[in-house]
Design an enzyme around this catalytic site. Structure first.
Site, short mmCIF file in Angstrom:
data_model
loop_
_atom_site.label_atom_id
_atom_site.label_comp_id
_atom_site.label_asym_id
_atom_site.label_seq_id
_atom_site.Cartn_x
_atom_site.Cartn_y
_atom_site.Cartn_z
N ILE A 60 0.77 -1.26 0.04
CA ILE A 60 0.09 0.13 0.03
C ILE A 60 0.97 1.14 0.12
O ILE A 60 0.94 1.97 0.97
CB ILE A 60 -0.92 0.09 1.12
CG1 ILE A 60 -0.45 -0.12 2.58
CG2 ILE A 60 -2.22 -0.98 0.99
CD1 ILE A 60 -1.07 0.05 3.75
N PRO A 61 1.50 1.43 -1.26
CA PRO A 61 2.24 2.59 -1.22
C PRO A 61 1.45 3.94 -1.09
O PRO A 61 0.25 3.98 -1.71
CB PRO A 61 3.01 2.86 -2.49
CG PRO A 61 2.44 1.86 -3.29
CD PRO A 61 1.44 1.03 -2.39
N HIS A 62 2.15 5.06 -0.09
CA HIS A 62 1.53 6.11 0.25
C HIS A 62 2.54 7.25 0.57
O HIS A 62 3.52 7.13 0.65
CB HIS A 62 0.26 5.90 1.30
CG HIS A 62 1.02 5.37 2.45
ND1 HIS A 62 1.13 3.96 2.56
CD2 HIS A 62 1.32 6.02 3.63
CE1 HIS A 62 1.65 3.77 3.64
NE2 HIS A 62 1.80 4.84 4.46
N GLY A 63 2.25 8.62 0.55
CA GLY A 63 3.06 9.53 0.89
C GLY A 63 3.59 9.75 2.46
O GLY A 63 2.91 8.96 3.22
#
Length: 144
Positions: A60-63
């Site tokens: 779950i890539p996120h900033g």
């Protein structure tokens, strides 16, 4: 409430690296208007700080925390990678890019966790041949 649209989903992707996969998720978030282009680099940075792999072949890539100013509206994108891509020694076949305004990212993570904690559901998402199937699997869980 999580609203997943067909435009948020990309089927049958292949990536040569984790970085390429994260950048593709970021580009999809940008193309849907959820984030500005600079958010992509913050997603790569966030994964360098701590892996975005969550288990069950899902990442779950996120900033980063300081990238919230780059988010236009909350949303998620799903990239299906049937052949898999390596994330820190783990095979990932489902990449879910996240952008959440305020505390909405917690609601997004909760919805994703409900679906992705069930390995059978994850297998169905990976095997799905249409975007409608993926949307259906998420709607089913979010309503439960």
């Amino acid at each position: 409430m999580l609203t997943l649209k067909q435009e948020d989903i990309v089927l049958n992707k292949r990536f040569s690296s984790k970085k390429a996969a994260i950048e593709a998720a970021g580009k999809q978030l940008v193309s849907q208007g959820y984030v500005s282009i600079d958010y992509i680099q913050k997603m790569v940075e966030r994964d360098r700080l701590t892996t975005t792999y969550i288990g069950n072949m899902v990442a779950i890539p996120h900033g980063t925390d300081d990238s919230k100013v780059l988010i236009n509206q909350s949303g998620i994108v799903i990239l299906q990678v049937p052949k898999g891509v390596e994330f820190d020694g783990n095979e990932v076949r489902l990449i879910i890019g996240i952008a959440g305004l305020g505390d909405e990212h917690l609601e997004l993570l909760s919805s994703i966790a409900l679906v992705c904690s069930d390995m059978e559901k994850v297998r169905q998402l990976i095997a799905a041949e249409t975007k409608e199937e993926i949307i259906g699997l998420f709607k089913e869980e979010v309503r439960a």
